[in-house]
Design a protein around this motif. Structure first.
Motif, PDB file in Angstrom:
ATOM      1  N   ASP A  35       4.439  10.114  13.057  1.00 50.06           N
ATOM      2  CA  ASP A  35       5.927  11.332  13.113  1.00 50.06           C
ATOM      3  C   ASP A  35       7.023  10.345  13.614  1.00 50.06           C
ATOM      4  OD1 ASP A  35       5.197  10.270  15.641  1.00 50.06           O
ATOM      5  OD2 ASP A  35       6.155  12.596  16.452  1.00 50.06           O
ATOM      6  N   ARG A  36       6.521   8.602  14.150  1.00 48.71           N
ATOM      7  CA  ARG A  36       7.656   8.297  14.335  1.00 48.71           C
ATOM      8  C   ARG A  36       8.212   7.338  13.690  1.00 48.71           C
ATOM      9  NH1 ARG A  36       5.188   8.917  20.143  1.00 48.71           N
ATOM     10  NH2 ARG A  36       5.112  10.379  19.776  1.00 48.71           N
ATOM     11  N   VAL A  37       8.252   7.011  12.521  1.00 47.68           N
ATOM     12  CA  VAL A  37       8.104   6.025  11.404  1.00 47.68           C
ATOM     13  C   VAL A  37       9.398   5.961  11.564  1.00 47.68           C
ATOM     14  CG1 VAL A  37       7.346   4.657   9.247  1.00 47.68           C
ATOM     15  CG2 VAL A  37       5.692   5.820  11.007  1.00 47.68           C
ATOM     16  N   VAL A  38      10.159   5.051  10.868  1.00 47.22           N
ATOM     17  CA  VAL A  38      11.930   5.458  10.419  1.00 47.22           C
ATOM     18  C   VAL A  38      11.552   4.968   8.708  1.00 47.22           C
ATOM     19  CG1 VAL A  38      12.804   5.715  12.847  1.00 47.22           C
ATOM     20  CG2 VAL A  38      12.763   3.718  11.443  1.00 47.22           C
ATOM     21  N   LYS A  39      11.064   3.636   8.602  1.00 50.40           N
ATOM     22  CA  LYS A  39      10.987   2.899   7.696  1.00 50.40           C
ATOM     23  C   LYS A  39       9.268   1.808   7.153  1.00 50.40           C
ATOM     24  CE  LYS A  39      13.217   0.656   4.539  1.00 50.40           C
ATOM     25  NZ  LYS A  39      13.047   0.438   3.185  1.00 50.40           N
ATOM     26  N   VAL A  40       9.488   2.463   5.789  1.00 48.51           N
ATOM     27  CA  VAL A  40       8.220   2.214   4.908  1.00 48.51           C
ATOM     28  C   VAL A  40       8.448   1.331   3.744  1.00 48.51           C
ATOM     29  CG1 VAL A  40       6.051   3.298   3.862  1.00 48.51           C
ATOM     30  CG2 VAL A  40       7.457   4.212   5.329  1.00 48.51           C
ATOM     31  N   ASN A  41       7.934   0.265   3.625  1.00 48.85           N
ATOM     32  CA  ASN A  41       8.211  -0.685   2.827  1.00 48.85           C
ATOM     33  C   ASN A  41       6.167  -0.619   2.343  1.00 48.85           C
ATOM     34  OD1 ASN A  41      10.349  -1.293   3.059  1.00 48.85           O
ATOM     35  ND2 ASN A  41       9.252  -3.099   4.828  1.00 48.85           N
ATOM     36  N   ALA A  42       6.476  -0.685   0.837  1.00 48.47           N
ATOM     37  CA  ALA A  42       5.023   0.329   0.518  1.00 48.47           C
ATOM     38  C   ALA A  42       5.130  -0.876  -1.505  1.00 48.47           C
ATOM     39  CB  ALA A  42       4.656   0.989  -0.247  1.00 48.47           C
ATOM     40  N   TYR A  43       3.841  -1.899  -1.171  1.00 40.92           N
ATOM     41  CA  TYR A  43       4.050  -2.690  -2.447  1.00 40.92           C
ATOM     42  C   TYR A  43       2.242  -2.139  -3.149  1.00 40.92           C
ATOM     43  CZ  TYR A  43       6.372  -4.419   0.968  1.00 40.92           C
ATOM     44  OH  TYR A  43       8.163  -5.461   1.890  1.00 40.92           O
ATOM     45  N   LEU A  44       3.376  -1.791  -4.792  1.00 38.55           N
ATOM     46  CA  LEU A  44       2.055  -1.146  -5.181  1.00 38.55           C
ATOM     47  C   LEU A  44       1.623  -2.205  -6.357  1.00 38.55           C
ATOM     48  CD1 LEU A  44       2.842   1.813  -6.028  1.00 38.55           C
ATOM     49  CD2 LEU A  44       1.505   1.624  -4.094  1.00 38.55           C
ATOM     50  N   THR A  45       0.233  -2.252  -7.400  1.00 39.59           N
ATOM     51  CA  THR A  45      -0.063  -3.911  -7.956  1.00 39.59           C
ATOM     52  C   THR A  45       0.437  -3.050  -9.577  1.00 39.59           C
ATOM     53  OG1 THR A  45      -1.630  -2.917  -7.982  1.00 39.59           O
ATOM     54  CG2 THR A  45      -1.151  -4.724  -6.689  1.00 39.59           C
ATOM     55  N   ALA A  46       1.144  -2.006  -9.764  1.00 44.14           N
ATOM     56  CA  ALA A  46       1.129  -1.485 -11.260  1.00 44.14           C
ATOM     57  C   ALA A  46       1.908  -0.147 -11.388  1.00 44.14           C
ATOM     58  CB  ALA A  46      -0.919  -0.871 -11.776  1.00 44.14           C
ATOM     59  N   PRO A  47       2.045  -0.270 -11.914  1.00 44.53           N
ATOM     60  CA  PRO A  47       3.393   1.600 -12.110  1.00 44.53           C
ATOM     61  C   PRO A  47       2.661   2.371 -11.970  1.00 44.53           C
ATOM     62  CG  PRO A  47       4.469   0.372 -13.151  1.00 44.53           C
ATOM     63  CD  PRO A  47       2.930  -1.009 -13.015  1.00 44.53           C
ATOM     64  N   LYS A  82      10.124  12.781   6.681  1.00 45.20           N
ATOM     65  CA  LYS A  82      10.453  11.408   5.154  1.00 45.20           C
ATOM     66  C   LYS A  82      10.778  10.265   5.951  1.00 45.20           C
ATOM     67  CE  LYS A  82       9.860  15.537   2.724  1.00 45.20           C
ATOM     68  NZ  LYS A  82       9.235  15.802   3.298  1.00 45.20           N
ATOM     69  N   PRO A  83      10.925   9.333   6.260  1.00 46.78           N
ATOM     70  CA  PRO A  83      11.250   8.304   6.339  1.00 46.78           C
ATOM     71  C   PRO A  83      11.856   7.355   5.376  1.00 46.78           C
ATOM     72  CG  PRO A  83       8.863   7.635   6.822  1.00 46.78           C
ATOM     73  CD  PRO A  83       9.252   9.554   6.382  1.00 46.78           C
ATOM     74  N   ALA A  84      12.938   6.816   5.981  1.00 46.12           N
ATOM     75  CA  ALA A  84      13.580   5.747   4.411  1.00 46.12           C
ATOM     76  C   ALA A  84      12.758   4.607   3.735  1.00 46.12           C
ATOM     77  CB  ALA A  84      14.759   4.400   4.600  1.00 46.12           C
ATOM     78  N   ARG A  85      12.181   4.382   2.684  1.00 42.00           N
ATOM     79  CA  ARG A  85      11.409   3.688   2.221  1.00 42.00           C
ATOM     80  C   ARG A  85      11.756   2.640   0.500  1.00 42.00           C
ATOM     81  NH1 ARG A  85       6.220   7.441  -1.003  1.00 42.00           N
ATOM     82  NH2 ARG A  85       7.734   6.159  -2.806  1.00 42.00           N
ATOM     83  N   THR A  86      11.268   2.182   0.997  1.00 51.33           N
ATOM     84  CA  THR A  86      11.375   1.346  -0.651  1.00 51.33           C
ATOM     85  C   THR A  86       9.635   0.851  -1.454  1.00 51.33           C
ATOM     86  OG1 THR A  86      12.907  -0.340   0.740  1.00 51.33           O
ATOM     87  CG2 THR A  86      11.717  -1.458  -0.998  1.00 51.33           C
TER      88      THR A  86
END
Length: 133
Positions: A69-81, A99-103
């Motif tokens: 609940d304290r996450v402010v930024k997430v980076n997610a790496y997927l391998t297929a669209p 809802k943290p900021a996310r890339t």
């Protein structure tokens, strides 16, 4: 002061010379979490892999003294669209309120289907001022 979290309960051992998280200046910076359970096994279904990744992330954050609940930024790496929609469904289970900021990007990463890292704060988040824009 900087504190290194080498591992957290329920995680498979690290496979390299890194910390699962580093706590510095009121923030927690996590290493990318992958879909390995404590036994080193990856679930078959992609949505279960996402759950494992995010549960691992939650364990690291808890060990560091923070929380999902304290996450402010997430980076997610997927391998297929085509993973985007199932990823978003499971992600919403973990981040329903905050809802943290996310890339999110699609990349080729080793022999795993996804990796997720984040930045979180220690302690409570301040109340938002002015409401939604």
């Amino acid at each position: 002061m900087i504190r290194h979290i080498e591992t957290a309960p329920g995680l498979a051992p690290s496979i390299g010379p890194y910390s699962q998280a580093v706590v510095a200046n009121g923030f927690v910076f996590t290493t990318g979490q992958v879909p390995f359970g404590a036994d080193g096994v990856t679930p078959e279904a992609f949505e279960d892999q996402v759950r494992t990744c995010l549960a691992n992330l939650r364990s690291v954050l808890d060990e560091a003294g923070s929380g999902i609940d304290r996450v402010v930024k997430v980076n997610a790496y997927l391998t297929a669209p085509e993973q985007r929609e199932p990823f978003n469904r499971v992600y919403a289970e973990f981040f329903s309120e905050a809802k943290p900021a996310r890339t999110t990007v699609c990349v080729s990463i080793w022999d795993i289907s996804l990796e997720v890292e984040c930045v979180a704060v220690l302690g409570d988040l301040p109340e938002a001022k002015g409401g939604a824009a």
